[in-house]
Design an enzyme around this catalytic site. Structure first.
Site, PDB file in Angstrom:
ATOM      1  N   GLU A 114      15.343 -15.088 -24.435  1.00 58.31           N
ATOM      2  CA  GLU A 114      14.873 -14.303 -25.553  1.00 58.31           C
ATOM      3  C   GLU A 114      16.346 -13.688 -26.219  1.00 58.31           C
ATOM      4  O   GLU A 114      16.316 -13.427 -27.419  1.00 58.31           O
ATOM      5  CB  GLU A 114      13.981 -13.118 -25.451  1.00 58.31           C
ATOM      6  CG  GLU A 114      12.535 -13.821 -25.083  1.00 58.31           C
ATOM      7  CD  GLU A 114      11.623 -13.232 -23.935  1.00 58.31           C
ATOM      8  OE1 GLU A 114      11.994 -12.139 -23.645  1.00 58.31           O
ATOM      9  OE2 GLU A 114      10.774 -13.974 -23.373  1.00 58.31           O
TER      10      GLU A 114
ATOM     11  N   GLU B 268      15.715 -20.733 -16.380  1.00 51.04           N
ATOM     12  CA  GLU B 268      14.332 -20.695 -16.899  1.00 51.04           C
ATOM     13  C   GLU B 268      14.313 -21.367 -18.322  1.00 51.04           C
ATOM     14  O   GLU B 268      14.959 -21.156 -19.211  1.00 51.04           O
ATOM     15  CB  GLU B 268      14.480 -18.968 -17.319  1.00 51.04           C
ATOM     16  CG  GLU B 268      14.457 -18.203 -16.387  1.00 51.04           C
ATOM     17  CD  GLU B 268      13.832 -16.942 -16.821  1.00 51.04           C
ATOM     18  OE1 GLU B 268      12.781 -16.565 -16.507  1.00 51.04           O
ATOM     19  OE2 GLU B 268      14.352 -16.134 -17.813  1.00 51.04           O
TER      20      GLU B 268
HETATM   21  P1  PGA Z   1       7.209 -15.315 -18.149  1.00 49.24           P
HETATM   22  O1  PGA Z   1       8.657 -14.903 -18.542  1.00 49.24           O
HETATM   23  O2  PGA Z   1       6.831 -15.174 -16.695  1.00 49.24           O
HETATM   24  O3  PGA Z   1       6.084 -14.493 -18.965  1.00 49.24           O
HETATM   25  O4  PGA Z   1       7.086 -16.807 -18.798  1.00 49.24           O
HETATM   26  C1  PGA Z   1       9.764 -15.023 -17.830  1.00 49.24           C
HETATM   27  C2  PGA Z   1      11.006 -14.244 -18.421  1.00 49.24           C
HETATM   28  O5  PGA Z   1      11.040 -14.394 -19.395  1.00 49.24           O
HETATM   29  O6  PGA Z   1      11.626 -14.137 -17.334  1.00 49.24           O
END
Ligand code: PGA
Length: 265
Positions: free
Chosen positions: A98, A168
């Site tokens: 993000e 991720e």
């Molecule tokens: P999520 O987020 O488990 O809601 O997919 C994981 C993260 O952004 O670290």
């Protein structure tokens, strides 16, 4: 840094105000038993860090900051620096997708943050992962390699010992569309092989690697069972103390069969 504990990190993102965060912590500490084989880290809003750091029992939980600015001090209106966080948090998320994709953080920003964290005694959790387009174009491994090189430039082998890598995949974050274990197996191999290339075999064996992306209570054990995965970075599912406690328990129980099988039973 050792890999003998599972690391479970709850990233609350921009959820829960200071009061709610404090109530959550109170509830979670009543639910969670301290396990020697599990380390639990909470990443609340930056606003709640100070008060939670006074409330928290550090044998039970540790704190992480979700973001900070890499310069140590100066005229940077609205920013918080690693020296200001020193002693308040043990960990810092760096390079979360993000931050990369919504706020345009570059590999240069990210490596500056990795170094700022290390020089201020905060352990970086360097987040990496491919977008949907990169995945479709078969660029997952290239992305992993580029982001590792980008984030770790100028990091010495000694400093690497303080860094955790979180894989991720961007398409799995907050989508409910979690990666299948086979994909995570490939990614972890790629991460360790790139670390081996950059720092040697011992470093590749020692570095902690987490999985994150739509982890839920019923999928946590599958990821924790993957060889080379040392824990989880949990977003949405960490917002419910009961669900997060279930995930933490999976990490504890998940480590038992390994010990038994090593003992030949
Ligand atoms: P999520 O987020 O488990 O809601 O997919 C994981 C993260 O952004 O670290």
């Amino acid at each position: 840094m050792t890999r003998d504990k599972k690391l479970i990190v709850g990233n609350w993102k921009m959820n829960l105000n200071t009061h709610e965060a404090s109530l959550y912590l109170h509830k979670l500490s009543g639910l969670v038993k301290t396990h020697r084989d599990v380390e639990v880290v909470l990443a609340p809003t930056i606003l709640a860090l100070q008060s939670l750091s006074l409330q928290i029992d550090r044998r039970q939980f540790k704190l992480a900051v979700q973001n900070f600015y890499w310069r140590d001090h100066g005229a940077y209106t609205g920013e918080v620096s690693a020296p200001q966080l020193r002693g308040v948090v043990e960990y810092a998320l760096v390079g979360h997708s993000e931050r990369r994709h919504i706020f345009g953080e570059t590999d240069k920003d990210i490596r500056n943050k990795v170094q700022a964290a290390i020089r201020n005694d905060i352990q970086p959790i360097l987040c990496i992962g491919e977008t949907t387009t990169e995945r479709v174009n078969n660029e997952t491994i290239d992305t992993i390699n580029d982001q590792l090189i980008g984030g770790l430039t100028n990091v010495t082998s000694e400093e690497l010992k303080r860094i955790t890598i979180a894989y991720e995949p961007v398409w799995a974050i907050g989508t409910g569309n979690n990666a299948v274990p086979a994909d995570v197996v490939k990614a972890v191999k790629a991460i360790r092989s790139q670390i081996k290339h950059l720092y040697g075999v011992a470093a590749a064996d020692d570095v902690r690697v987490l999985y994150g992306g739509s982890v839920k209570a019923d999928s946590a054990a599958d990821y924790l069972a993957i060889d080379g995965i040392d824990g989880l970075l949990v977003g949405g599912a960490s917002l419910d103390a009961h669900v997060f406690e279930e995930i933490i328990n999976k990490a504890h129980k998940g480590s038992k069969p390994d010990i038994k099988s090593r003992g030949g039973k």
